[in-house]
Motif scaffolding. Sequence first.
Motif, PDB file in Angstrom:
ATOM      1  N   PRO A  19      49.804  17.807  77.369  1.00 48.47           N
ATOM      2  CA  PRO A  19      51.272  17.832  77.276  1.00 48.47           C
ATOM      3  C   PRO A  19      51.857  19.216  77.024  1.00 48.47           C
ATOM      4  N   PHE A  20      51.102  20.094  76.379  1.00 43.11           N
ATOM      5  CA  PHE A  20      51.602  21.458  76.172  1.00 43.11           C
ATOM      6  C   PHE A  20      51.636  22.222  77.495  1.00 43.11           C
ATOM      7  N   PHE A  21      50.573  22.073  78.293  1.00 44.62           N
ATOM      8  CA  PHE A  21      50.572  22.685  79.617  1.00 44.62           C
ATOM      9  C   PHE A  21      51.726  22.134  80.458  1.00 44.62           C
ATOM     10  N   ILE A  22      51.891  20.823  80.416  1.00 43.17           N
ATOM     11  CA  ILE A  22      52.935  20.185  81.214  1.00 43.17           C
ATOM     12  C   ILE A  22      54.314  20.679  80.792  1.00 43.17           C
ATOM     13  N   THR A  26      56.491  22.733  83.476  1.00 40.49           N
ATOM     14  CA  THR A  26      57.729  22.062  83.874  1.00 40.49           C
ATOM     15  C   THR A  26      58.902  23.032  83.826  1.00 40.49           C
ATOM     16  N   TRP A  27      59.023  23.764  82.714  1.00 44.70           N
ATOM     17  CA  TRP A  27      60.148  24.688  82.579  1.00 44.70           C
ATOM     18  C   TRP A  27      59.982  25.925  83.433  1.00 44.70           C
ATOM     19  N   LEU A  28      58.739  26.290  83.731  1.00 42.10           N
ATOM     20  CA  LEU A  28      58.514  27.381  84.672  1.00 42.10           C
ATOM     21  C   LEU A  28      58.985  26.967  86.063  1.00 42.10           C
ATOM     22  N   LEU A  29      58.702  25.710  86.447  1.00 40.53           N
ATOM     23  CA  LEU A  29      59.160  25.199  87.737  1.00 40.53           C
ATOM     24  C   LEU A  29      60.689  25.167  87.791  1.00 40.53           C
ATOM     25  N   VAL A  30      61.313  24.721  86.722  1.00 39.85           N
ATOM     26  CA  VAL A  30      62.782  24.676  86.674  1.00 39.85           C
ATOM     27  C   VAL A  30      63.361  26.072  86.870  1.00 39.85           C
ATOM     28  N   LEU A  31      62.769  27.027  86.193  1.00 35.67           N
ATOM     29  CA  LEU A  31      63.246  28.408  86.293  1.00 35.67           C
ATOM     30  C   LEU A  31      63.124  28.933  87.722  1.00 35.67           C
ATOM     31  N   ILE A  59      54.535  30.227  74.911  1.00 34.16           N
ATOM     32  CA  ILE A  59      54.060  29.560  73.691  1.00 34.16           C
ATOM     33  C   ILE A  59      53.443  28.203  74.031  1.00 34.16           C
ATOM     34  N   SER A  60      54.081  27.450  74.922  1.00 38.07           N
ATOM     35  CA  SER A  60      53.561  26.136  75.315  1.00 38.07           C
ATOM     36  C   SER A  60      52.191  26.261  75.959  1.00 38.07           C
ATOM     37  N   LEU A  61      52.030  27.243  76.832  1.00 38.27           N
ATOM     38  CA  LEU A  61      50.736  27.431  77.490  1.00 38.27           C
ATOM     39  C   LEU A  61      49.664  27.840  76.487  1.00 38.27           C
ATOM     40  N   LEU A  62      50.019  28.687  75.530  1.00 35.16           N
ATOM     41  CA  LEU A  62      49.055  29.080  74.500  1.00 35.16           C
ATOM     42  C   LEU A  62      48.650  27.868  73.650  1.00 35.16           C
ATOM     43  N   CYS A  63      49.623  27.020  73.307  1.00 32.23           N
ATOM     44  CA  CYS A  63      49.312  25.792  72.558  1.00 32.23           C
ATOM     45  C   CYS A  63      48.409  24.882  73.381  1.00 32.23           C
ATOM     46  N   GLY A  64      48.631  24.870  74.689  1.00 34.89           N
ATOM     47  CA  GLY A  64      47.784  24.066  75.559  1.00 34.89           C
ATOM     48  C   GLY A  64      46.344  24.527  75.540  1.00 34.89           C
ATOM     49  N   ILE A 338      65.012  22.578  68.385  1.00 33.54           N
ATOM     50  CA  ILE A 338      64.644  21.508  69.312  1.00 33.54           C
ATOM     51  C   ILE A 338      63.281  21.789  69.923  1.00 33.54           C
ATOM     52  N   TYR A 339      63.047  23.036  70.322  1.00 30.61           N
ATOM     53  CA  TYR A 339      61.760  23.379  70.937  1.00 30.61           C
ATOM     54  C   TYR A 339      60.611  23.187  69.949  1.00 30.61           C
ATOM     55  N   ILE A 340      60.780  23.651  68.729  1.00 31.95           N
ATOM     56  CA  ILE A 340      59.734  23.490  67.710  1.00 31.95           C
ATOM     57  C   ILE A 340      59.479  22.011  67.436  1.00 31.95           C
ATOM     58  N   PHE A 341      60.563  21.215  67.426  1.00 27.52           N
ATOM     59  CA  PHE A 341      60.406  19.776  67.212  1.00 27.52           C
ATOM     60  C   PHE A 341      59.597  19.154  68.346  1.00 27.52           C
ATOM     61  N   ILE A 342      59.832  19.606  69.582  1.00 29.90           N
ATOM     62  CA  ILE A 342      59.067  19.093  70.726  1.00 29.90           C
ATOM     63  C   ILE A 342      57.582  19.385  70.554  1.00 29.90           C
ATOM     64  N   LEU A 343      57.249  20.605  70.124  1.00 25.50           N
ATOM     65  CA  LEU A 343      55.839  20.951  69.895  1.00 25.50           C
ATOM     66  C   LEU A 343      55.228  20.047  68.831  1.00 25.50           C
ATOM     67  N   LEU A 344      55.955  19.823  67.736  1.00 20.70           N
ATOM     68  CA  LEU A 344      55.456  18.953  66.666  1.00 20.70           C
ATOM     69  C   LEU A 344      55.364  17.508  67.145  1.00 20.70           C
ATOM     70  N   PHE A 345      56.332  17.087  67.949  1.00 18.71           N
ATOM     71  CA  PHE A 345      56.345  15.738  68.507  1.00 18.71           C
ATOM     72  C   PHE A 345      55.097  15.499  69.355  1.00 18.71           C
ATOM     73  N   ILE A 346      54.756  16.471  70.178  1.00 12.28           N
ATOM     74  CA  ILE A 346      53.553  16.378  71.009  1.00 12.28           C
ATOM     75  C   ILE A 346      52.310  16.313  70.135  1.00 12.28           C
ATOM     76  N   LEU A 347      52.227  17.223  69.168  1.00  9.58           N
ATOM     77  CA  LEU A 347      51.041  17.297  68.316  1.00  9.58           C
ATOM     78  C   LEU A 347      50.832  16.008  67.532  1.00  9.58           C
ATOM     79  N   VAL A 348      51.896  15.489  66.931  1.00 13.17           N
ATOM     80  CA  VAL A 348      51.790  14.268  66.121  1.00 13.17           C
ATOM     81  C   VAL A 348      51.348  13.081  66.964  1.00 13.17           C
TER      82      VAL A 348
END
Length: 406
Positions: A19-22, A26-31, A59-64, A338-348
């Motif tokens: 999910p971190f990679f995704i 996803t946002w790279l594609l949007v950009l 950051i998302s890719l590194l978390c992935g 919001i972004y930090i919450f998304i990372l925590l949401f994924i991790l949890v």
Amino acid sequence: MTSQPVNNRIRFNTAFVNPFFINGFTWLLVLLVYQLRWSTLCPRLSEEMLTFLITTVVISLLCGFLLQKKGFNKFYLLRRVRLKPLWVITTILYILLCIEIIAEGGFPLLSYVTGTRSILYNEFGLPGIHIIVVNCFSAMIIFAYYAYISSQDKMIRKKLRWLVFINFIPYLILFNRAGIIDNLLGVFLMSLLVSKRPILLFVKLIFLGLAILYGFGYMGNLRFGKDKMDMILEVGGITNEFRKSWVPNEFAWGYLYIATPLANTQNTINRTRGIPSVDSENLQNLIEYEFIPGIVSKRLGVEENNRNKAKLIKDDLIVSSVYGRGYGYMGWMGLWIIYIFILLFILVNTKIININSRFYIPMLITLDIIVVMNLFDNMLIFIGLFPQLLIWILLYFSNGRKCLIS
């Protein structure tokens, strides 16, 4: 009826469902899509927005990568596939859907095809029941396809293919394009997870995805009426360069759905006077409206009229991404929270269900869908998708948190 035990120790392509990679890709594609500039309505991205997007992607890719190194590769398939419970649940869901159709006096697809448009998909259904029906049909698609990739019995696999298809039909009846895309995405991700040639399959899926976007646009044109096929080009401010290009007009729908959420977010920032205060009251509002599912916040007495609204580039283009309202609460700090919450949401969520449970992969796929769909709106609070996560969590705990795949 059950299938024979399968060899669940196969090589999984876990990077495709990380999910971190995704989130990052996803946002790279949007950009990248945003840079096509096919609509005159989309404002140029500010340096601050570009910095935010590029930084969060990295950051998302590194978390992935960190998640991959922490053992995110020990998935399991079902040892046995039980068909009877799946058919029973599907039958019950169809009975509930039929009750809704009778109560409404029809269904959205018929309404759109006949041109009356008297029954809209976003207004269809009985309160309470419709949430259960829509989310459970999606859960059935995900679990049935999970059973399909787990089984080696040809007859069982054939029946499971039919089961997946049958659970897709309601989304056609409801003319719910978002639901179709969500569930197709789930099927694609699970296919990549177990594919022996994932790169080749990924390329094929890209072309299939383009075909789906074309169909998505065609359904959108149908929704407006056969005599108004070009309306979306005007509504979306589609450029003359696009209209004269070799790209079919149906792809304008896909472009607008991918680009305008970010455009609305940037427009909200551009049109917000001053920087909102970073204080406890605004933080509380941000949490209540952006982190708590709507079905729960309503029960808590949260008043919807106090919620910040995204400033749209046009009233017809209403989606504004998961970040669309964040700036209105706390400025750039709101977006970062919001972004930090998304990372925590994924991790949890990757830790709640044991990786050995039969509900882990369905939960993970649902989580991935939420992460992708965040580019359109805040799926963390969306009652048409978020409850699916709760289904897997409730099933996991109601089964005594059994770890064995069965």
